[in-house]
Design an enzyme around this catalytic site. Sequence first.
Site, PDB file in Angstrom:
ATOM      1  N   TYR A  95       0.759  -1.244  -0.034  1.00 31.65           N
ATOM      2  CA  TYR A  95      -0.037  -0.131   0.087  1.00 31.65           C
ATOM      3  C   TYR A  95       0.901   1.032  -0.061  1.00 31.65           C
ATOM      4  O   TYR A  95       2.196   1.179  -0.278  1.00 31.65           O
ATOM      5  CB  TYR A  95      -0.860  -0.227   1.248  1.00 31.65           C
ATOM      6  CG  TYR A  95      -1.972   0.796   1.297  1.00 31.65           C
ATOM      7  CD1 TYR A  95      -2.900   0.775   0.259  1.00 31.65           C
ATOM      8  CD2 TYR A  95      -2.148   1.674   2.301  1.00 31.65           C
ATOM      9  CE1 TYR A  95      -4.148   1.661   0.491  1.00 31.65           C
ATOM     10  CE2 TYR A  95      -3.429   2.346   2.405  1.00 31.65           C
ATOM     11  CZ  TYR A  95      -4.137   2.459   1.531  1.00 31.65           C
ATOM     12  OH  TYR A  95      -5.481   3.231   1.497  1.00 31.65           O
TER      13      TYR A  95
ATOM     14  N   ARG B 274      -5.809  10.165 -11.055  1.00 32.12           N
ATOM     15  CA  ARG B 274      -5.155  10.585  -9.944  1.00 32.12           C
ATOM     16  C   ARG B 274      -4.578   9.752  -8.882  1.00 32.12           C
ATOM     17  O   ARG B 274      -5.401   9.319  -8.057  1.00 32.12           O
ATOM     18  CB  ARG B 274      -6.250  11.540  -9.231  1.00 32.12           C
ATOM     19  CG  ARG B 274      -5.416  12.745  -8.455  1.00 32.12           C
ATOM     20  CD  ARG B 274      -6.142  12.426  -6.946  1.00 32.12           C
ATOM     21  NE  ARG B 274      -5.622  11.309  -6.121  1.00 32.12           N
ATOM     22  CZ  ARG B 274      -6.294  10.921  -5.245  1.00 32.12           C
ATOM     23  NH1 ARG B 274      -7.479  11.179  -4.863  1.00 32.12           N
ATOM     24  NH2 ARG B 274      -5.622   9.537  -4.502  1.00 32.12           N
TER      25      ARG B 274
ATOM     26  N   LYS C 174      -5.584  -1.913  -2.830  1.00 31.82           N
ATOM     27  CA  LYS C 174      -6.922  -1.800  -1.920  1.00 31.82           C
ATOM     28  C   LYS C 174      -7.465  -3.265  -1.713  1.00 31.82           C
ATOM     29  O   LYS C 174      -7.726  -3.443  -0.500  1.00 31.82           O
ATOM     30  CB  LYS C 174      -7.957  -1.077  -2.632  1.00 31.82           C
ATOM     31  CG  LYS C 174      -7.273   0.380  -2.910  1.00 31.82           C
ATOM     32  CD  LYS C 174      -7.613   1.443  -1.630  1.00 31.82           C
ATOM     33  CE  LYS C 174      -7.183   2.807  -1.785  1.00 31.82           C
ATOM     34  NZ  LYS C 174      -7.207   3.489  -0.348  1.00 31.82           N
TER      35      LYS C 174
ATOM     36  N   GLU D  53     -12.083   4.440  -6.804  1.00 34.51           N
ATOM     37  CA  GLU D  53     -10.690   4.850  -6.200  1.00 34.51           C
ATOM     38  C   GLU D  53      -9.903   5.804  -7.378  1.00 34.51           C
ATOM     39  O   GLU D  53      -9.777   5.488  -8.438  1.00 34.51           O
ATOM     40  CB  GLU D  53     -10.003   3.499  -5.878  1.00 34.51           C
ATOM     41  CG  GLU D  53      -8.798   3.731  -4.865  1.00 34.51           C
ATOM     42  CD  GLU D  53      -8.964   4.069  -3.575  1.00 34.51           C
ATOM     43  OE1 GLU D  53     -10.002   3.549  -3.181  1.00 34.51           O
ATOM     44  OE2 GLU D  53      -8.472   5.087  -3.093  1.00 34.51           O
ATOM     45  N   ASP D  54      -9.385   6.895  -6.491  1.00 31.56           N
ATOM     46  CA  ASP D  54      -8.330   7.650  -7.495  1.00 31.56           C
ATOM     47  C   ASP D  54      -8.826   8.131  -8.826  1.00 31.56           C
ATOM     48  O   ASP D  54      -8.049   8.100  -9.643  1.00 31.56           O
ATOM     49  CB  ASP D  54      -6.885   6.860  -7.444  1.00 31.56           C
ATOM     50  CG  ASP D  54      -6.311   6.872  -6.114  1.00 31.56           C
ATOM     51  OD1 ASP D  54      -6.689   7.314  -5.099  1.00 31.56           O
ATOM     52  OD2 ASP D  54      -5.035   6.534  -6.048  1.00 31.56           O
TER      53      ASP D  54
ATOM     54  N   ASP E 129     -14.202   5.915  -2.189  1.00 29.09           N
ATOM     55  CA  ASP E 129     -12.967   5.810  -1.077  1.00 29.09           C
ATOM     56  C   ASP E 129     -12.408   7.101  -0.574  1.00 29.09           C
ATOM     57  O   ASP E 129     -12.244   7.575   0.544  1.00 29.09           O
ATOM     58  CB  ASP E 129     -12.105   4.837  -1.318  1.00 29.09           C
ATOM     59  CG  ASP E 129     -11.319   4.324  -0.237  1.00 29.09           C
ATOM     60  OD1 ASP E 129     -11.659   4.384   1.044  1.00 29.09           O
ATOM     61  OD2 ASP E 129     -10.065   4.239  -0.300  1.00 29.09           O
ATOM     62  N   ASP E 130     -11.913   7.956  -1.649  1.00 26.27           N
ATOM     63  CA  ASP E 130     -11.142   8.935  -1.507  1.00 26.27           C
ATOM     64  C   ASP E 130     -11.856  10.122  -0.789  1.00 26.27           C
ATOM     65  O   ASP E 130     -11.492  11.233  -0.269  1.00 26.27           O
ATOM     66  CB  ASP E 130     -10.621   9.614  -2.749  1.00 26.27           C
ATOM     67  CG  ASP E 130      -9.625   8.436  -3.574  1.00 26.27           C
ATOM     68  OD1 ASP E 130      -8.558   8.063  -2.810  1.00 26.27           O
ATOM     69  OD2 ASP E 130      -9.903   8.111  -4.483  1.00 26.27           O
TER      70      ASP E 130
ATOM     71  N   ASN F 133      -0.608  11.658  -0.075  1.00 25.66           N
ATOM     72  CA  ASN F 133       0.185  10.318  -0.334  1.00 25.66           C
ATOM     73  C   ASN F 133       0.781  10.399  -1.779  1.00 25.66           C
ATOM     74  O   ASN F 133       0.473  11.219  -2.608  1.00 25.66           O
ATOM     75  CB  ASN F 133      -0.740   9.030  -0.374  1.00 25.66           C
ATOM     76  CG  ASN F 133      -1.307   8.862   0.955  1.00 25.66           C
ATOM     77  OD1 ASN F 133      -0.609   9.058   2.138  1.00 25.66           O
ATOM     78  ND2 ASN F 133      -2.679   8.596   0.914  1.00 25.66           N
TER      79      ASN F 133
HETATM   80  N1  LIG Z   1      -4.872  10.030   3.677  1.00 25.64           N
HETATM   81  C1  LIG Z   1      -5.846   9.162   2.958  1.00 25.64           C
HETATM   82  O1  LIG Z   1      -6.405   8.500   3.329  1.00 25.64           O
HETATM   83  C2  LIG Z   1      -6.161  10.141   1.611  1.00 25.64           C
HETATM   84  C3  LIG Z   1      -5.042  10.827   1.085  1.00 25.64           C
HETATM   85  N2  LIG Z   1      -5.424  11.439  -0.190  1.00 25.64           N
HETATM   86  C4  LIG Z   1      -4.430  12.263  -0.808  1.00 25.64           C
HETATM   87  O2  LIG Z   1      -4.825  13.658  -0.809  1.00 25.64           O
HETATM   88  C5  LIG Z   1      -4.383  14.116  -2.075  1.00 25.64           C
HETATM   89  C6  LIG Z   1      -5.365  14.777  -2.656  1.00 25.64           C
HETATM   90  O3  LIG Z   1      -6.391  14.043  -3.136  1.00 25.64           O
HETATM   91  P1  LIG Z   1      -7.835  14.662  -3.814  1.00 25.64           P
HETATM   92  O4  LIG Z   1      -8.478  15.549  -3.051  1.00 25.64           O
HETATM   93  O5  LIG Z   1      -8.594  13.244  -4.191  1.00 25.64           O
HETATM   94  O6  LIG Z   1      -7.097  15.130  -5.209  1.00 25.64           O
HETATM   95  P2  LIG Z   1      -7.909  15.962  -5.779  1.00 25.64           P
HETATM   96  O7  LIG Z   1      -7.028  16.361  -7.154  1.00 25.64           O
HETATM   97  O8  LIG Z   1      -9.143  16.050  -6.073  1.00 25.64           O
HETATM   98  O9  LIG Z   1      -7.539  17.470  -5.101  1.00 25.64           O
HETATM   99  C7  LIG Z   1      -6.189  18.179  -5.146  1.00 25.64           C
HETATM  100  C8  LIG Z   1      -6.637  19.612  -4.329  1.00 25.64           C
HETATM  101  O10 LIG Z   1      -5.186  20.165  -3.997  1.00 25.64           O
HETATM  102  C9  LIG Z   1      -5.381  21.314  -4.520  1.00 25.64           C
HETATM  103  N3  LIG Z   1      -4.085  22.009  -4.898  1.00 25.64           N
HETATM  104  C10 LIG Z   1      -3.147  21.564  -5.644  1.00 25.64           C
HETATM  105  N4  LIG Z   1      -1.845  22.316  -5.729  1.00 25.64           N
HETATM  106  C11 LIG Z   1      -1.912  23.136  -4.697  1.00 25.64           C
HETATM  107  C12 LIG Z   1      -1.471  24.228  -4.306  1.00 25.64           C
HETATM  108  N5  LIG Z   1      -0.160  24.734  -4.611  1.00 25.64           N
HETATM  109  N6  LIG Z   1      -2.005  25.019  -3.250  1.00 25.64           N
HETATM  110  C13 LIG Z   1      -3.066  24.660  -2.750  1.00 25.64           C
HETATM  111  N7  LIG Z   1      -3.792  23.813  -3.218  1.00 25.64           N
HETATM  112  C14 LIG Z   1      -3.492  23.218  -4.183  1.00 25.64           C
HETATM  113  C15 LIG Z   1      -6.076  21.435  -5.804  1.00 25.64           C
HETATM  114  O11 LIG Z   1      -6.625  22.636  -5.964  1.00 25.64           O
HETATM  115  P3  LIG Z   1      -7.732  23.090  -7.491  1.00 25.64           P
HETATM  116  O12 LIG Z   1      -8.727  22.388  -7.191  1.00 25.64           O
HETATM  117  O13 LIG Z   1      -7.637  24.612  -7.486  1.00 25.64           O
HETATM  118  O14 LIG Z   1      -6.861  22.185  -8.665  1.00 25.64           O
HETATM  119  C16 LIG Z   1      -7.107  20.433  -5.339  1.00 25.64           C
HETATM  120  O15 LIG Z   1      -8.139  21.231  -4.784  1.00 25.64           O
HETATM  121  C17 LIG Z   1      -3.424  12.901  -2.770  1.00 25.64           C
HETATM  122  O16 LIG Z   1      -2.151  13.176  -2.622  1.00 25.64           O
HETATM  123  C18 LIG Z   1      -3.930  11.771  -2.027  1.00 25.64           C
HETATM  124  O17 LIG Z   1      -3.110  10.749  -2.097  1.00 25.64           O
HETATM  125  C19 LIG Z   1      -6.484  11.290  -0.854  1.00 25.64           C
HETATM  126  C20 LIG Z   1      -7.520  10.257  -0.402  1.00 25.64           C
HETATM  127  C21 LIG Z   1      -7.223   9.576   1.028  1.00 25.64           C
HETATM  128  C1  LIG Z   2      -5.195   6.680   0.589  1.00 22.89           C
HETATM  129  C2  LIG Z   2      -5.745   6.811  -0.882  1.00 22.89           C
HETATM  130  O1  LIG Z   2      -6.918   6.469  -1.152  1.00 22.89           O
HETATM  131  C3  LIG Z   2      -5.202   7.858  -1.587  1.00 22.89           C
HETATM  132  O2  LIG Z   2      -4.159   8.460  -1.240  1.00 22.89           O
HETATM  133  O3  LIG Z   2      -5.658   7.953  -2.755  1.00 22.89           O
HETATM  134 MG   LIG Z   3      -7.299   6.778  -3.189  1.00 25.36          MG
END
Ligand SMILES: NC(=O)C1=CN([C@@H]2O[C@H](COP(=O)(O)OP(=O)(O)OC[C@H]3O[C@@H](n4cnc5c(N)ncnc54)[C@H](OP(=O)(O)O)[C@@H]3O)[C@@H](O)[C@H]2O)C=CC1
Ligand SMILES: CC(=O)C(=O)O
Ligand SMILES: [Mg+2]
Length: 620
Positions: free
Chosen positions: A138, A193, A211, A283-284, A306-307, A447
């Site tokens: 993972y 993503r 997963k 997912e992603d 899941d995200d 991540n």
């Molecule tokens: N710990 C966990 O369980 C999980 C962790 N994650 C992690 O979270 C991260 C984001 O996932 P997710 O939300 O699905 O991805 P998205 O692509 O949906 O969202 C990313 C967000 O980050 C913003 N962003 C990018 N660059 C910047 C910056 N320089 N300053 C401010 N904001 C910025 C984007 O802005 P804009 O909208 O303007 O493009 C967007 O709103 C990933 O790394 C993923 O691995 C996700 C799911 C679970």
């Molecule tokens: C943990 C997870 O689902 C992610 O980083 O996208």
């Molecule tokens: Mg994910």
Amino acid sequence: MLSRLSPASIRRLSSTAKCCSDKNEPDFSDPKTLALHKMYRPERITPSKRGIDLLKSPGLNKGMAFSLHERQYLGVHGLLPPAFMTEEQQAYRIITKLRQQPDNLAKYIQLDSLQDRNEKLYYRVLCDNVKELMPIVYTPTVGQACQHFGFIYRNPKGLYVTINDNSISKIYQILANWHTEDVRAIVITDGERILGLGDLGTYGIGIPVGKLSLYVALAGIRPEWCLPVILDVGTDNTELLNDPFYTGLRRKRVRGPEYDTLVDNFMKAATKRFGRDTLIQFEDFGNQNAYRLLDRYKGEYCMFNDDIQGTAAVVVAGLLASTRVTKKKLSQEKIVFLGAGGAATGVAEMCVRQMMDEGLTEEEACGRIYMVDIEGLITTSRIKSLGERHVKFAKDLPDTKNLLEVVRTVKPGALIGASTVAGAFTEDIIKEMAKNNPRPIIFALSNPTSKAECTAETAYRCTNGAVLFASGSPFENVELNGKLFKPGQGNNAYIFPGVALGAVLFAVKNIPDKLFLLAARMVAEAVSEKSLNTYSRVYPRLKDIRELSVKIAVEVGEYCYRHDLATLHPKPEDMEMFIRQNLYSVEYDELINKTYEWPAKDSKHGFPVPVLRRTSMDEE
Ligand SMILES: NC(=O)C1=CN([C@@H]2O[C@H](COP(=O)(O)OP(=O)(O)OC[C@H]3O[C@@H](n4cnc5c(N)ncnc54)[C@H](OP(=O)(O)O)[C@@H]3O)[C@@H](O)[C@H]2O)C=CC1
Ligand SMILES: CC(=O)C(=O)O
Ligand SMILES: [Mg+2]
């Protein structure tokens, strides 16, 4: 109920019945009995495979753990070295070799090929060493594996559905090519993503595979029920398009109606093939599709994202556990999010629900949440360009892209990163958090590790150990001023296995948001005082997830029966026992000399329990 079973499943169930003892044989003309039998059939009866085919079947192969009798009876005598090993010895051999590997990617490759060879042993090793091996199968290593997928690909572990297969019948055919018929859980991505690594196209298949490994290791869901799927609609990653080893279609991503039709066709084909109650975990997916697809399908199918939902639950769990230290309710905190994509928005929305349950109005709750995206703080001046989900969080404050300025102005109790921007939580920002809060909450969720908004070490050092820190990928323990801190892993892996276990065992129609909030509260309650007060860890231990999954699954089941969402009938009298009896065992099955004895229908727990009985052919 009968319609939930594919024709193939019905055929197979009937043929299973024929080869068994006819004593007490169930009446398969009764749909309920048929469905129960689907749930309770024995894992394996004498396999149809023999000889070298058996050794090449990962779900059956035991390698040198085949007994002499099995070797002779199943035609593998002489195909294996003459010595015998127990499963424990084999597991010891594997973990010893793993620990000698030069790096994590090499460990991933070793485990990947073990999974290809001997599934039970793979899960045995994984379950026995969850904390050590979760970072391999993972995040973070799975991210590295996806990036190098063209090099490390050996055997297919999932299905590839491409934009060229865009009809229900073609997709159905692909699904029918999968080696098992009784699929109950699918994890699907389109690779846009992958963690915080961006568009990895079909290299993203590693994510559904990883997963689903956790479905088995952390929730005891049977591997033969699990199917990883990648939708290949092309990639916008030019590096991959020029990569000679790229495994997907060499074309730009298809978007718009053609993309939507592919996803629609997939949902229809998958539920037609495997049953209406098949769980489909998204997912992603990229930002522009994740919420859209969730909104479209969540009322109609047994699915979740899941995200969005899993992450929301795990973060709210960490926040609720933190309130036991800060002595403030969640509704008394102000929260700043860096990132406003699927993950951050899902968390923000669940925080609103929790705050409303604590007595705030929706407006008051939204007022406590500040979101910052790539354009900066979400403010009222940006309203015209905001999506509907973000408007309610817009603040009447000056526009700024400076996170330190936001933290200085808002003085939040919690700072949560889901932005993919490594190091975005600078030392100044973390110190500012500590200035305003005796116990600041900082979650760096992005991540893999290389994308985390800050490291555990920086968070503890800059707050002099006061921080309640969690991260999406694991960090090592940190020692500061003679005190040991054990950072928790704020990862949806605490949530999706248990939700999935409940969904598949109780054959639920769909999964309401409320279930994720209930799961969040259960995870929060499972955090021990020792965890919180001795190690500042706001999550349970990883090795406790398996037990937690059973409890979450019970809650899922109870909720779904109350709301007429569970289609397994009659409801088991003892839900927990029902779940435990259906968990996958990492002990090898006996492959021969089992006959099936039908239990009395009115057995103690209100449902038939299969009994495996030895025959005269058994060796002792
Ligand atoms: N710990 C966990 O369980 C999980 C962790 N994650 C992690 O979270 C991260 C984001 O996932 P997710 O939300 O699905 O991805 P998205 O692509 O949906 O969202 C990313 C967000 O980050 C913003 N962003 C990018 N660059 C910047 C910056 N320089 N300053 C401010 N904001 C910025 C984007 O802005 P804009 O909208 O303007 O493009 C967007 O709103 C990933 O790394 C993923 O691995 C996700 C799911 C679970
Ligand atoms: C943990 C997870 O689902 C992610 O980083 O996208
Ligand atoms: Mg994910």
